[in-house]
Scaffold this active site. Structure first.
Site, PDB file in Angstrom:
ATOM      1  N   ASP A 435       0.547  -1.109   0.100  1.00 40.54           N
ATOM      2  CA  ASP A 435       0.292   0.045   0.010  1.00 40.54           C
ATOM      3  C   ASP A 435       0.428   1.231   0.251  1.00 40.54           C
ATOM      4  OD1 ASP A 435       0.690  -0.794   2.683  1.00 40.54           O
ATOM      5  OD2 ASP A 435      -0.693   0.273   3.814  1.00 40.54           O
ATOM      6  N   ARG A 439       5.440   4.152   5.965  1.00 38.19           N
ATOM      7  CA  ARG A 439       5.293   4.152   7.351  1.00 38.19           C
ATOM      8  C   ARG A 439       5.480   2.358   8.259  1.00 38.19           C
ATOM      9  NH1 ARG A 439      -0.686   6.070   6.216  1.00 38.19           N
ATOM     10  NH2 ARG A 439      -1.600   3.649   5.315  1.00 38.19           N
ATOM     11  N   ASP A 440       4.198   2.427   9.223  1.00 39.10           N
ATOM     12  CA  ASP A 440       4.580   1.223   9.897  1.00 39.10           C
ATOM     13  C   ASP A 440       3.082   0.060   9.254  1.00 39.10           C
ATOM     14  OD1 ASP A 440       2.211   2.568  11.107  1.00 39.10           O
ATOM     15  OD2 ASP A 440       2.439   3.022  12.754  1.00 39.10           O
ATOM     16  N   GLU A 441       3.343  -0.107   8.032  1.00 34.99           N
ATOM     17  CA  GLU A 441       2.334  -0.526   7.270  1.00 34.99           C
ATOM     18  C   GLU A 441       2.332  -1.596   5.854  1.00 34.99           C
ATOM     19  OE1 GLU A 441      -2.110  -0.306   6.420  1.00 34.99           O
ATOM     20  OE2 GLU A 441      -1.188   1.297   6.869  1.00 34.99           O
ATOM     21  N   ASP A 448      -5.870  -1.666  -3.009  1.00 36.75           N
ATOM     22  CA  ASP A 448      -5.081  -1.407  -3.757  1.00 36.75           C
ATOM     23  C   ASP A 448      -4.201  -1.780  -4.708  1.00 36.75           C
ATOM     24  OD1 ASP A 448      -3.945   1.334  -1.506  1.00 36.75           O
ATOM     25  OD2 ASP A 448      -4.712  -0.770  -1.006  1.00 36.75           O
ATOM     26  N   TRP A 502     -11.521  -5.991  -2.329  1.00 34.49           N
ATOM     27  CA  TRP A 502     -10.437  -6.755  -1.840  1.00 34.49           C
ATOM     28  C   TRP A 502     -10.394  -7.867  -1.910  1.00 34.49           C
ATOM     29  CZ3 TRP A 502     -11.878  -1.208  -0.934  1.00 34.49           C
ATOM     30  CH2 TRP A 502     -11.009  -0.190   0.006  1.00 34.49           C
ATOM     31  N   GLU A 718      -2.467   8.998  -0.486  1.00 37.21           N
ATOM     32  CA  GLU A 718      -3.579   8.437  -0.042  1.00 37.21           C
ATOM     33  C   GLU A 718      -5.040   9.175   0.069  1.00 37.21           C
ATOM     34  OE1 GLU A 718      -3.735   5.047   3.476  1.00 37.21           O
ATOM     35  OE2 GLU A 718      -2.292   6.819   3.721  1.00 37.21           O
ATOM     36  N   HIS A 752       1.120   6.388  -2.011  1.00 33.79           N
ATOM     37  CA  HIS A 752      -0.157   4.886  -2.751  1.00 33.79           C
ATOM     38  C   HIS A 752      -0.459   4.950  -3.900  1.00 33.79           C
ATOM     39  CE1 HIS A 752      -1.420   3.818   1.960  1.00 33.79           C
ATOM     40  NE2 HIS A 752      -2.502   2.975   1.371  1.00 33.79           N
TER      41      HIS A 752
END
Length: 849
Positions: A435, A439-441, A448, A502, A718, A752
């Site tokens: 995605d 960051r923390d992902e 996506d 999704w 994003e 994103h």
């Protein structure tokens, strides 16, 4: 030139392929004869030989032996009588050969929750007394690893063995080390926690697939006298937790201590271990992550904090690389960020991620670049050294696919938007479709890639990349037919369930890949999972239904709805789930009808046709006045049925008029989220509102694509107002209840790719090029003029060759040049309504408009 074989691909790879399965052979042709196409081809691999008229779907069905080179010979004959010949090769991996090696680790090591383990360093010394004919390494790990032989890196890969569904399959790599061997050798392997044992996802879960790192490795040496040796991981290997890498993980970064001498640290004998489950070990079938280019900073400044800030001019995924004049124990700290606020790195949007690389110097000149992590950044802050003592650059990292698509037009802002789309894709194709890279992902969110797949497949050769990801998707499908929200699951706390967009990625992604590449295998392999998902969607649609019509409204169990729609909260996005879910359900039925027909499942064709009709009727009955007006109006609610072909006649006219009215009421702005934005311009332009589509595309105020461009964005954001017009970063709480000061970083990413799906409209409508069958075997060129655009051009490398278009408008005179590959047919539609069916070659037309 006459006829020429321009490319031969083995399992989607041009060049050397190592495989543990029967490979597929494809080839493309070039000719200077207009109208040329393949009449027949002969493919030979040893004693195996076939005659074919298919340039794409040729499966090798001969015998395979392990660790064996195979030469592929192709003779192609055109309808003109011209012929061409080409040669390629592939090598088999281990096939079913048992490993002599065993998994090794340090069983005494443990570490707390929410952190990543200290990297383990393994080593083994060995001698080579005879002349070497060939030598290679087969290796893999629980974690991510890097091999060094006699101090030199083995291979070019980052983050091997790659992120897969570790309970089901793990890739192993094969590296040729023939040129690196010496009489006395030491192989070292550093294994970090990576996706397997390290801290991963936004809840910082660790030990997801393993309790600690482990290594599996075999060194194969073939001597010129015909003898051979295998040096395999076993109890004779050593391990240390005191190596140069003191810390490595995806979010916090990496710490490397160059002062550590591996000959002076404590070593111990390894212990044996094994994976938790029984995953299949397969020769690398995905695309390795590698350095793609080097970026140099365009400027540097000294912030008021004293930190030296380098601007690379482009947001991307990668790592710094530095040439350093350092002193013993001098510590240099590199921090990373996407944006600056008041001249300082803005890192709150990274949430818990520290995104920091720390290097502890030895004396003298040295180089450093992180190997076991990566960052998403444009800006780098540096402390601990004077700029005169360092030469800083950066490596762009992503999976090693080819960039095959081009687009440009007369509007420079649109060209910058295309650049942002490309960079957004590149940044988020780091082994899996993530995605975001910062960051923390950095997870494989299915929604996506569901909406971006078609745009991605135009710009990049996604074949092996998506094949790998879809294998994990099939492995992680639940018994009930649903899928995890992220694939591979990677510790995500969401249950696997059937939900719209999704979950529809299980159909949308392979369909986009089929249209771009023409491989029926991708559909054949995915079809059982698709059917299972559709069965689950149907079951959930009927769950708690009161009336017969309600049985086709997809409400449960959960939908992201109009995710990330501007000026709304997450609760508002989710409330639109049943509209979005029902429309996506109908669309997937439509695609399943096409796939079933391609694969010869006639009963399924009828089933999905009938199911789609019932869903469309339900949407009209429950959500509209059955004349084209929604009872609850929002832009995505009109976009989806229009683009998915769920309306007809006067109802269509009313829906598109209502959509145009909502856009006008919003000040000529979109208000769509992830699920509607990719199709918004299509819904307008394909139903008589081309001017409105161009007006929306060219909107420069927030929210819009060109607002991001004019605000200095170099990738896709994003949220449309990730950077607000007042220059502040939108880190507000998703529920709208907390201020920026109170939030923990919110949901804001400047990299994103989802909203970059607008690229699909640029290529298919503005430039006008669109496949009408798999692999562009047949395609359409039909530019839609507007927006003051005076020229546009686009091209993509199809499996048959390059398909392209270049048109220009000179006052009222329209000129167009089309490039049609050998063995394909194009229907070219001019703006005045003329149609021309053309075969291979370069074609020029003009008309008055």
């Amino acid at each position: 030139m006459n006829l020429k074989i321009s490319s031969i691909k083995i399992d989607g790879m041009e060049g050397y392929c190592i495989t543990d399965k029967a490979p597929t052979i494809s080839f493309s042709l070039e000719s200077d004869r207009a109208g040329e196409e393949l009449k027949e081809a002969f493919i030979e691999v040893g004693a195996w030989k076939i005659k074919t008229m298919d340039q794409i779907n040729n499966l090798y069905t001969g015998l395979l032996e392990p660790n064996t080179n195979y030469e592929v010979r192709i003779k192609a004959v055109g309808v003109s009588g011209d012929y061409a010949q080409g040669i390629a090769s592939f090598k088999t991996g281990r096939l079913d050969t048992p490993w002599k090696a065993t998994w090794i680790t340090d069983m005494s090591y443990d570490y707390p929750k929410k952190v990543s383990p200290v990297p383990m360093t393994f080593r083994r010394s060995f001698s080579v007394a005879k002349r070497v004919k060939e030598a290679w390494v087969n290796s893999t790990a629980l974690g991510v690893y890097e091999l060094r032989l006699n101090g030199e890196k083995v291979g070019q890969d980052y983050f091997a063995p790659g992120f897969t569904s570790y309970d089901h399959q793990i890739q192993y790599q094969t590296y040729d080390i023939s040129a690196q061997l010496q009489a006395s050798n030491t192989l070292t392997a550093v294994v970090a926690g990576g996706w397997t044992a390290g801290s991963f996802n936004y809840i910082r879960k660790n030990k997801i697939s393993a309790d600690r790192q482990a290594l599996l490795c075999e060194i194969h040496i073939i001597y010129t006298d015909g003898t051979s040796d295998i040096i395999a991981t076993d109890r004779t290997w050593d391990v240390s937790l005191e190596g140069n890498y003191r810390m490595a993980e995806w979010y916090d970064g990496e710490t490397f201590d160059a002062t550590i001498d591996l000959d002076q640290v404590s070593w111990k004998s390894v212990e044996l271990t094994s994976p938790r489950k029984k995953p299949v070990l397969l020769a690398q079938y995905g695309v390795p992550v590698r350095v793609q280019e080097t970026m140099n900073p365009i400027s540097w400044t000294i912030a008021s904090s004293g930190e030296i800030i380098y601007d690379f001019g482009q947001n991307f995924a990668g790592v710094i690389t530095a040439k350093i004049k350092g002193k013993h124990k001098q510590e240099i700290v590199f921090r990373h960020a996407e944006v600056l606020v008041d001249g300082e790195l803005f890192v709150k949007s990274l949430r818990t991620a520290k995104a920091t690389a720390t290097y502890i110097c030895k004396d003298g000149e040295q180089t450093y670049s992180p190997k076991l992590t990566y960052m998403g950044f444009r800006y780098v802050g540096m402390k601990g050294i004077d700029p005169e003592q360092i030469e800083l650059a950066a490596y762009v990292l992503h999976s090693d696919f080819r960039e095959i698509g081009q687009f440009a037009c007369s509007n420079d802002l649109i060209n910058k938007l295309q650049s942002n789309i490309r960079w957004g894709g590149r940044s988020n194709f780091v082994d899996i479709p993530t995605d975001c890279p910062q960051r923390d992902e950095r997870q494989g969110w299915t929604g996506d890639i569901a909406v971006f797949a078609s745009t991605a497949c135009f710009n990049f050769d996604m074949s092996r990349f998506l094949d790998k990801w879809l294998l994990d998707m099939r492995a992680e499908q639940s018994k009930g037919g649903g899928f995890p929200m992220v694939i591979p699951r990677g510790g995500d706390h969401w249950p696997a369930m059937a939900n719209s967009c999704w979950g529809d990625s299980s159909i949308l992604v392979p369909w986009a890949e089929y249209l771009a590449r023409g491989k029926k295998q991708v559909l054949e392999q995915q079809y059982p999972a698709m059917k299972k998902f559709m069965k689950a969607a149907k079951w959930w649609s009927s769950f708690l239904a009161i009336s017969p019509t309600d049985r086709y409204i997809w409400r449960f169990p959960f939908h992201f709805g109009d995710w990330a729609a501007p000026n709304e909260t997450v609760k508002m996005w989710l409330k639109k789930g049943k509209w979005v879910g029902t429309a996506y359900f109908a669309n997937s039925c439509h695609i399943m009808t096409k796939i079933a027909e391609l694969l010869g499942y006639s009963d399924d064709v009828l089933y999905f046709q009938n199911l789609r009709e019932k869903i469309i009727n339900a949407y009209r009955t429950v959500f509209t006045d059955q004349k084209g007006t929604l009872k609850k109006e929002f832009q995505t609610g009109y976009v989806l049925p229009l683009h998915f072909g769920m309306t007809e006649g006067q109802e269509t006219n009313m829906m598109v008029q209502n959509l145009a009215r909502l856009i006008k009421q919003a000040g000529n702005h979109l208000t769509t989220g992830f699920t509607g934005t990719p199709y918004l311009l299509f819904a307008l332009s394909d139903h008589g509102h081309l001017k409105e589509a161009y007006d929306l595309l060219l909107q420069e105020e927030c929210p819009s694509w060109l607002y991001e461009v004019k605000a200095g964005g170099t990738t896709i954001w994003e949220r449309w107002d990730s950077l607000r017009p007042d220059g502040t970063v939108n880190i507000g709480d998703l529920n709208g209840k907390k201020s920026d000061e109170e939030s923990n970083g919110g949901m804001v990413s400047f990299n994103h790719y989802a909203n970059g799906a607008v690229g699909d409209w640029l290529y298919k409508r503005m430039a006008g090029i669109e496949p009408t069958s798999g692999g562009y075997k047949t395609f359409r060129i039909s530019p839609k003029l507007g927006g003051g655009i005076t020229w546009a051009k686009a091209s993509t490398e199809t499996p048959y060759g390059t398909a392209g278009v270049h048109w220009k408008l000179d006052n009222d005179q329209f000129h167009i040049k089309a490039r049609v590959p050998v063995s394909t047919t194009c229907v070219l539609e001019l703006p005045n309504g003329e149609k021309h069916t053309v075969s291979s070659g370069i074609h020029d037309f003009q008309c008055m408009v």
